[in-house]
Design a protein around this motif. Structure first.
Motif, short mmCIF file in Angstrom:
data_model
loop_
_atom_site.label_atom_id
_atom_site.label_comp_id
_atom_site.label_asym_id
_atom_site.label_seq_id
_atom_site.Cartn_x
_atom_site.Cartn_y
_atom_site.Cartn_z
N ALA A 41 64.20 13.51 10.05
CA ALA A 41 62.89 14.12 10.40
C ALA A 41 62.70 15.29 10.99
CB ALA A 41 62.04 13.18 11.03
N THR A 42 63.64 15.73 12.18
CA THR A 42 63.36 16.86 12.85
C THR A 42 63.89 17.84 11.72
OG1 THR A 42 63.68 15.70 14.87
CG2 THR A 42 63.73 18.08 15.05
N GLY A 43 65.11 17.75 11.25
CA GLY A 43 66.00 18.66 10.56
C GLY A 43 64.95 19.16 9.26
N LEU A 44 64.12 18.25 8.77
CA LEU A 44 63.30 18.77 7.61
C LEU A 44 62.19 19.58 8.11
CD1 LEU A 44 62.98 15.40 5.66
CD2 LEU A 44 64.16 17.67 4.90
N ILE A 45 61.52 19.11 9.38
CA ILE A 45 60.50 20.12 9.92
C ILE A 45 61.18 21.60 10.21
CG2 ILE A 45 59.31 20.41 12.04
CD1 ILE A 45 59.05 17.46 12.47
N ILE A 46 62.31 21.61 10.66
CA ILE A 46 62.78 22.88 10.88
C ILE A 46 62.84 23.61 9.60
CG2 ILE A 46 64.99 24.09 11.73
CD1 ILE A 46 65.50 22.08 13.81
N TYR A 47 63.51 23.09 8.60
CA TYR A 47 63.66 23.59 7.15
C TYR A 47 62.57 24.34 6.71
CZ TYR A 47 65.01 23.34 2.26
OH TYR A 47 65.48 23.71 1.06
#
Length: 452
Positions: free
Chosen positions: A436-442
């Motif tokens: 979830a956090t990685g997708l937000i960063i992406y």
């Protein structure tokens, strides 16, 4: 016929007919006496409760007690109904007090109480001593059956006492020395006694004792005790009075159980606590279903992130191609950090107060990993999809690796601080959180670079 052939034949017979006919019982009993005890244990561990009970009934009394004693407590509990009261009471009375308590912990209260009532008074009292300590404490895993060697005894008097009680105590190789008020004052060994003058006092042979308090955590105690390569060590109460002994094999069992539990929970299921093939199907399902439900619900967070950035994806469809790469990299990076720190916590290499040092170390590790993977991602994505996409992928890999390594490193410590099992906050939850956090960063990087 080799031992392997005998065991394979026994296994085939048991699978074909769990109710062994009387005319075959004598033949099977003879066959079971041939293989080494460890092979018979393996046969029992690969069998259902009904088949295992048949094997135990056909074994000689001595071998059946030895086999039952080697089984995990959860496996012993599964055999209770299949064995019948008479056999169970006999096996139960032959167990060491600490093993007896482990079995009682696996049984319903009314059955455990019935078992205790069938013990003689002395065995019930000894078992009660161990039961009096909380689960998870080392007092719960000690043997209270120890020789009472007083510091003012001579070597000859001590050896005479050891001959008298040798059959009733857990170990006579490491010997605690006590004062008349039962306070632990030292330890000695059987070797030292054998090589000493018979008229010498044992107080002149004793060394400074290594010991643990009965309320100390069992896993932590076992982990620092095992590397000392000692056969046993004393367990004392708050006043320093001798209560029992922890043997090396019991400490090794504690560590094995803890490692099995951590491995299971890091793989998103509860430990089976007994051999796989002898575990009932419903028990396996129960060990997995709760975690699957929890992770399925937590994965909705990832779905929510994708829904939030739906317009960004629609504007640059190529971004969707890299989602598996980024979420997989983030999850794997976080899992590596979490597994490393969880193991370090278990070994005592890291303590909860080291959270700052661990976070700073994992930030740097994540940045180095992110720089390496990000450079490779930037190069490949630029060659295929252009410079803008290359910048997005390279930057995201750097950010995701840094974030995942840091979070993965500190989460087990946070769990330890709040009294939870660090393994619970290891791989399964780290993967979901990193996704979830990685997708937000992406998507934030993509919107900034691509102007979406």
């Amino acid at each position: 016929m080799s031992d392997v052939d005998v065991l394979e034949r026994l296994e085939r017979i048991l699978r074909s007919d769990e109710d062994v006919p009387p005319e075959r019982a004598a033949e099977l009993a003879v066959m079971l006496d041939e293989p080494p005890i460890q092979d018979v244990v393996r046969l029992v561990e690969r069998s259902t409760a009904t088949r295992a009970a048949v094997v135990l009934r056909l074994l000689s009394r001595r071998r059946s007690i030895e086999v039952f004693d080697t089984l995990d407590a959860a496996h012993q509990a599964d055999l209770i109904d299949a064995l019948g009261d008479r056999a169970v009471y006999e096996f139960f009375s032959e167990l060491d007090p600490d093993d007896r308590v482990s079995l009682l912990d696996e049984l319903p209260a009314e059955i455990a109480e019935r078992f205790l009532r069938n013990l003689d008074d002395s065995e019930r009292d000894i078992t009660g001593v161990v039961l009096g300590y909380p689960r998870g404490s080392i007092g719960r895993r000690m043997s209270p059956e120890v020789p009472h060697i007083y510091e003012d005894l001579t070597v000859d008097e001590t050896l005479q006492e050891l001959r008298r009680v040798a059959d009733d105590v857990e170990t006579i190789y490491t010997l605690p020395i006590i004062a008349r008020d039962h306070r632990l004052v030292g330890v000695t060994s059987l070797r030292d006694l054998f090589t000493a003058d018979g008229s010498a006092e044992v107080s002149g042979l004793m060394d400074k004792p290594v010991f643990a308090a009965a309320h100390d955590d069992a896993e932590e105690t076992a982990r620092w005790f095992v590397p000392l390569d000692m056969l046993a060590m004393p367990i004392v109460d708050e006043s320093g009075r001798l209560l029992g002994m922890l043997t090396f094999d019991d400490a090794a069992d504690i560590i094995e159980e803890a490692d099995s539990e951590d491995t299971a929970r890091s793989g998103a299921h509860e430990p089976l606590q007994q051999p796989y093939l002898s575990t009932p199907l419903l028990k396996i399902v129960r060990s997995r279903i709760v975690w699957l439900l929890v992770l399925a619900v937590s994965a909705l967070l990832t779905v929510q992130v994708l829904d939030t950035f739906e317009d960004t994806l629609a504007a640059a469809v190529v971004l969707s191609l890299f989602i598996p790469l980024l979420t997989g990299t983030g999850g794997n990076t976080g899992n590596q950090a979490a597994t490393t720190v969880t193991r370090a916590l278990a070994l005592g290499d890291v303590r909860p107060r080291d959270v700052g040092a661990v976070a700073w170390r994992e930030v740097r590790v994540g940045m180095l990993l992110g720089a390496l993977l990000g450079s490779l991602g930037f190069l490949l994505a630029t060659l295929v999809y252009g410079l803008d996409i290359g910048i997005v992928i390279g930057s995201t890999l750097f950010g995701v690796c840094t974030m995942s390594a840091t979070v993965g490193g500190i989460m087990p410590i946070v769990a330890k601080k709040v009294g939870a099992d660090p393994a619970v906050f290891s791989n399964p939850f780290i993967s979901t959180l990193s996704d979830a956090t990685g997708l937000i960063i992406y998507f934030l990087i993509a919107k900034a670079v691509l102007g979406l």
